[in-house]
Design a protein around this motif. Structure first.
Motif, PDB file in Angstrom:
ATOM      1  N   ARG A 117     -36.736 -47.611  -0.749  1.00 50.30           N
ATOM      2  CA  ARG A 117     -35.688 -48.515  -1.203  1.00 50.30           C
ATOM      3  C   ARG A 117     -36.284 -49.749  -1.876  1.00 50.30           C
ATOM      4  O   ARG A 117     -37.436 -50.103  -1.624  1.00 50.30           O
ATOM      5  CB  ARG A 117     -34.820 -48.970  -0.001  1.00 50.30           C
ATOM      6  N   LYS A 159     -35.385 -53.687  -1.998  1.00 51.16           N
ATOM      7  CA  LYS A 159     -34.570 -54.754  -1.420  1.00 51.16           C
ATOM      8  C   LYS A 159     -34.754 -56.018  -2.245  1.00 51.16           C
ATOM      9  O   LYS A 159     -35.813 -56.210  -2.838  1.00 51.16           O
ATOM     10  CB  LYS A 159     -34.987 -55.030   0.038  1.00 51.16           C
ATOM     11  N   VAL A 207     -31.145 -50.952  -2.780  1.00 51.90           N
ATOM     12  CA  VAL A 207     -30.721 -49.672  -3.340  1.00 51.90           C
ATOM     13  C   VAL A 207     -31.834 -48.653  -3.147  1.00 51.90           C
ATOM     14  O   VAL A 207     -33.009 -49.000  -3.033  1.00 51.90           O
ATOM     15  CB  VAL A 207     -30.374 -49.780  -4.842  1.00 51.90           C
ATOM     16  N   GLU A 208     -31.443 -47.383  -3.127  1.00 51.31           N
ATOM     17  CA  GLU A 208     -32.420 -46.300  -3.163  1.00 51.31           C
ATOM     18  C   GLU A 208     -33.056 -46.256  -4.556  1.00 51.31           C
ATOM     19  O   GLU A 208     -32.490 -46.742  -5.541  1.00 51.31           O
ATOM     20  CB  GLU A 208     -31.739 -44.970  -2.853  1.00 51.31           C
ATOM     21  N   HIS A 209     -34.220 -45.630  -4.641  1.00 51.07           N
ATOM     22  CA  HIS A 209     -34.896 -45.531  -5.936  1.00 51.07           C
ATOM     23  C   HIS A 209     -34.009 -44.870  -6.988  1.00 51.07           C
ATOM     24  O   HIS A 209     -34.046 -45.238  -8.163  1.00 51.07           O
ATOM     25  CB  HIS A 209     -36.195 -44.739  -5.793  1.00 51.07           C
ATOM     26  N   ARG A 225     -25.952 -56.423 -10.171  1.00 51.77           N
ATOM     27  CA  ARG A 225     -25.958 -57.277  -8.970  1.00 51.77           C
ATOM     28  C   ARG A 225     -26.459 -58.691  -9.296  1.00 51.77           C
ATOM     29  O   ARG A 225     -26.079 -59.647  -8.631  1.00 51.77           O
ATOM     30  CB  ARG A 225     -26.852 -56.660  -7.896  1.00 51.77           C
ATOM     31  N   GLN A 240     -28.419 -49.803 -10.879  1.00 53.74           N
ATOM     32  CA  GLN A 240     -27.341 -50.666 -10.389  1.00 53.74           C
ATOM     33  C   GLN A 240     -27.784 -52.126 -10.270  1.00 53.74           C
ATOM     34  O   GLN A 240     -26.938 -53.023 -10.175  1.00 53.74           O
ATOM     35  CB  GLN A 240     -26.853 -50.177  -9.024  1.00 53.74           C
ATOM     36  N   LEU A 241     -29.090 -52.373 -10.262  1.00 51.90           N
ATOM     37  CA  LEU A 241     -29.583 -53.714  -9.948  1.00 51.90           C
ATOM     38  C   LEU A 241     -29.183 -54.787 -10.955  1.00 51.90           C
ATOM     39  O   LEU A 241     -28.774 -55.889 -10.544  1.00 51.90           O
ATOM     40  CB  LEU A 241     -31.106 -53.675  -9.787  1.00 51.90           C
ATOM     41  N   ASP A 254     -31.011 -45.238  -7.479  1.00 56.85           N
ATOM     42  CA  ASP A 254     -29.917 -46.114  -7.909  1.00 56.85           C
ATOM     43  C   ASP A 254     -30.412 -47.421  -8.518  1.00 56.85           C
ATOM     44  O   ASP A 254     -29.678 -48.410  -8.565  1.00 56.85           O
ATOM     45  CB  ASP A 254     -29.006 -46.416  -6.717  1.00 56.85           C
ATOM     46  N   GLY A 302     -29.465 -57.616  -1.072  1.00 50.44           N
ATOM     47  CA  GLY A 302     -29.024 -56.232  -1.025  1.00 50.44           C
ATOM     48  C   GLY A 302     -30.183 -55.286  -1.164  1.00 50.44           C
ATOM     49  O   GLY A 302     -31.352 -55.680  -1.086  1.00 50.44           O
TER      50      GLY A 302
END
Length: 248
Positions: free
Chosen positions: A11, A13, A32-34, A43, A39-40, A36, A30
């Motif tokens: 992940r 973080k 995310v998994e690698h 955020r 999505q960063l 995903d 927050g």
């Protein structure tokens, strides 16, 4: 505002922090998994990030994927040093120490200054490190994490099932295979931490990481669970002389 990023093996973080904030006092955070990572940017989009500090233990491929996603701000890639923020690195080759382990030790010392500490980070791998009350990083241990232990048994034996932590532990010796596996892998993790604790004559164990919630309840030594101790260490580093890498 600074963006702190802990890129681990499974992940990524992150936390957003204002200068001078208390350890762990973040505007947002927050993970995310690698898979995903894309999505960063969403955020972080609404925050004025002026600097980024990244700890990456997942290698060059993840760094290459992560780099174009970071805000357009000055970025520093965290690495262990011989000394930082009053903590001395006792590794034979200080630069060989994993940046996540060094950051976790910095974070633990920030939270519990003046104590002999064991720092256990329980993720894909479990790392168990010792920091003296005087601020010396003494070294430590690396072992397969809880999930790797369970997967190894399931993959390399013909009859044993894949077991996930989370169920209640048997009060004595397990009377079924699933409980026997769960009891064994949790006892192995806790036993390594307790052995390090005794050898170090530690005052406290700080335990962090995704598997910490499973391992902490079976520990028989004084301990404190801490979310994202690596990010707290990065926050400490950013407030120290490492900040010159971001502002110089």
């Amino acid at each position: 505002m600074m963006l702190l990023v802990d890129a681990g093996n499974t992940r990524v973080k992150w936390a957003l922090v204002q200068p001078g904030a208390a350890p762990g006092q973040w505007i947002a955070s927050g993970g995310v998994e690698h898979a995903d990572l894309d999505q960063l940017p969403e955020r972080w989009r609404d925050h004025a990030v002026s600097a980024v500090l990244v700890s990456n233990v997942a290698g060059a491929a993840l760094r290459a994927r992560l780099l174009p996603l970071l805000p357009g701000a000055r970025t520093a890639w965290f690495a262990a040093r011989a000394e930082m923020a009053g903590m001395r690195n006792g590794y034979r080759n200080p630069g060989q120490l994993g940046c996540d382990r060094f950051a976790a030790a910095l974070g633990a010392r920030t939270l519990e200054p003046g104590k002999a500490i064991i720092v256990a980070t329980c993720g894909t791998a479990t790392t168990i490190d010792a920091v003296s009350a005087q601020g010396d990083f003494l070294g430590g241990m690396i072992l397969p994490g809880l999930g790797l232990m369970a997967s190894s048994l399931a993959r390399n034996t013909a009859q044993l099932p894949q077991v996930l932590a989370g169920g209640p532990l048997p009060s004595g010796f397990a009377d079924n295979t699933d409980d026997a596996i769960l009891s064994g892998i949790l006892s192995a993790q806790a036993g390594a931490i307790e052995r390090a604790f005794a050898r170090h004559r530690a005052d406290l164990c700080l335990i962090s990481g995704g598997a910490a919630c499973y391992i902490a309840p079976v520990l028989e030594v004084a301990h404190r669970m801490v979310d994202n101790v690596v990010l707290i260490g990065l926050q400490t580093a950013a407030a120290s002389d490492f900040a010159s890498d971001l502002t110089g």
